[in-house]
Design an enzyme around this catalytic site. Structure first.
Site: not given
Ligand code: SIN
Length: 561
Positions: A27, A56, A60-61, A129, A223, A244, A290, A349, A373, A384
């Site tokens: 991204v 990228t 999911q979330g 989340e 890298d 995660h 998290r 993660h 990242e 994060r």
């Molecule tokens: C997730 O969908 O739980 C991961 C989203 C993220 O790492 O921000």
């Protein structure tokens, strides 16, 4: 705009010169390439895989941004600061929260499509989340947000005619007279090239391949961090690796992710006996930030001597429609999220730190920029906030191109660099410099494998650390050669990048004698006010502590003789 204006300088070395070279096609890299092409720069994107194959696409979330009331950038800002455990840069975080919604509208204008509300009221469906005080997270295809973002950006990159070189591996930065002027790279046939550019943007992603248990694809070999460090750029906050909490406990690499959005829709974590894990641990329960959830799981697993706990998603309404990717991946392994509890354990993660940059993505080496990242933009602090990573890539890649377009040429004291990088002038990367690693292992037999390193990092520098465990990780890292000025070949360079990153991470984690966010020290429980600052790592130096501007008391260095 055609980009090749260089000439063959020696056998098998082609020199290309462009305004902007982008390394990486996730991204951050692709949105930078699209924007740069739009403002008339000649752009080349180098990606070691195929375009579209990046971390990228595993997201999911979704993307968290305050798109409509009653949400607001102020609320998004305060949730991000709270998750970051005191180390977010307030200015950078405000930039993220305020500029985020417009960057998402631009992405939509490029063709990205997010799931609409189910009701008649126009607008987007918004998930929740960990750490978010409101429903804020836009998603696409239910739980395939990264795939849609990547699809739209690949199409836009192709449409803007930015040149893309797939299967090209950049092994080192070319630094002349203190300025980055391009990279040494190999083409898909392994032929060496110099690709020169007025400005080079690192958008190479994270470091998951340093760990045996990770949600990242094997491409995530640090890298950008390795190249930047070799060239003399400062890294910071690299001790903050986010785990995660709910990767499916399965030998697959990467580990299948079970999005936090499942908990946003009512899934619960259960301990080995079936009890509710997060009850009484944090006011937000299963939706605590998290770091809190990951360390609660890791500690419980250690106490009960089990390899996983459970995610109970049986109560999630319309789980098949809302989470088609997760349901398909579970079913392929014989699990049905509507019926079965799912075995989960934390997995590496996301790297919250990275190459230190100012508010426009300028690193401490002129001509070298970083976003996504690989960069420490300061918005993630010590942990994060979920679904802030795609937004970080969008916002700071945009600022980087805008800064270049208005003629900015080097870093300012802003963002994580507001207190200085702790180092003086940047050295010329063409000169041979000291390594932070011993030059040679004692015998060839003492060289461990990458697999052994990954297992060591997971066990010794994972969710919970101690000085002893980190010393063991450091000893394994020491047995690699590491730190070559110009590593030969892709495999050697990737390993070198991981070893450099591992050293920076472990040295910083040893130095930070407290627990904060994703950095949990069992031998130093609790957060200490005196550690409200950043650790910068530059080549040839131990981690250098720089207090946040308002904090004056340096921490003690009891472990340093
Ligand atoms: C997730 O969908 O739980 C991961 C989203 C993220 O790492 O921000």
């Amino acid at each position: 705009m055609p980009s090749d204006v260089g000439a063959t300088t020696e056998a098998a070395t082609v020199t290309t010169t462009v305004d902007m070279m982008v390394l990486g096609s996730g991204v951050a890299g692709l949105s930078a390439a699209v924007r740069a092409a739009e403002v008339g720069m000649s752009v080349v994107v180098l990606t070691k895989a195929e375009i579209g194959n990046s971390t990228t696409r595993y997201a999911q979330g979704g993307i968290g941004a305050a798109m409509e009331e009653p949400d607001s950038p102020e609320l998004h800002l305060s949730d991000t600061l709270a998750a970051g455990a005191g180390l977010c840069d307030p200015e950078a975080t405000r930039v993220l929260a305020v500029e985020g919604p417009e960057r998402i509208r631009e992405l939509i204008a490029l063709g990205a499509s997010f799931d609409p509300r189910a009701s008649e009221i126009p607008g987007f469906a918004r998930g929740r989340e960990g750490g978010h005080s409101v429903r804020r997270v836009l998603h696409a295809g239910g739980d395939a947000t990264g795939v849609e973002v990547e699809r739209a950006l690949v199409a836009a990159t192709r449409a803007r005619a930015a040149e893309v070189r797939e299967g090209w591996f950049a092994s080192s930065l070319i630094v002349e007279a203190g300025r980055c002027v391009g990279v040494r790279a190999s083409d898909p046939a392994g032929m060496p090239h110099e690709v020169r550019a007025t400005n080079t943007l690192l958008a190479t992603g994270g470091i998951g391949a340093l760990y045996a248990v990770t949600t990242n694809p094997p491409l995530a070999t640090g890298d950008g961090l390795g190249m930047a460090w070799r060239a003399g750029a400062a890294l910071c906050d690299v001790e903050f690796v986010q785990f995660h909490p709910t990767a499916l406990h399965h030998p697959a690499r990467p580990r299948p992710l079970l999005s936090e959005a499942l908990r946003g829709e009512g899934a619960h974590l259960r301990d080995e006996s079936g009890g509710l894990l997060m009850e009484g641990v944090h006011p937000l329960g299963d939706l605590a930030p998290r770091d809190v959830v990951a360390s609660a799981i890791a500690r419980r697993m250690a106490e009960a001597d089990v390899e996983h706990l459970w995610l109970d998603a049986t109560g999630v309404v319309d789980v098949d429609e809302r989470f088609p990717t997760i349901v398909a991946s579970c079913r392929s392994l014989g699990l049905d999220p509507g019926v079965d509890w799912l075995p989960v354990a934390p997995a590496a993660h996301y790297l919250c730190g990275g190459v230190a940059v100012d508010l426009d993505g300028a690193t401490t080496v002129p001509g070298l920029w970083a976003c996504g990242e690989v960069a420490a933009s300061g918005v993630h602090g010590a942990n994060r906030l979920a679904s802030n990573s795609l937004l970080d890539g969008l916002v700071f890649s945009g600022r980087c191109v805008e800064a270049l377009a208005r003629g900015k040429s080097s870093a300012e004291r802003s963002g994580v660099l507001c207190g200085g990088s702790g180092r003086g002038p940047v050295p010329d990367g063409n000169t041979s410099l000291d390594s932070i690693t011993p030059a040679e292992p004692e015998t060839a037999d003492a060289v461990p494998s990458l697999e052994a390193l990954q297992v060591t990092m997971t066990r010794e520098a994972g969710v919970v650390r101690t000085a002893e465990s980190l010393e063991r990780a450091a000893a394994v890292l020491d047995s690699f050669r590491g730190g070559a000025t110009f590593p030969d070949g892709r495999e050697e360079a990737e390993l070198d990048n991981l070893v450099i990153t591992g050293h920076a991470l472990v040295a910083s984690a040893l130095r930070r004698e407290e627990s904060r966010g994703t950095h949990q020290r069992a031998d130093h429980p609790g957060t200490r006010e005196g550690w409200l600052g950043r650790l910068f790592v530059t080549r040839g130096h131990e981690p250098d502590y720089v207090p946040l501007p308002s904090v004056r008391t340096p921490p003690t260095r009891s472990h340093v003789p």
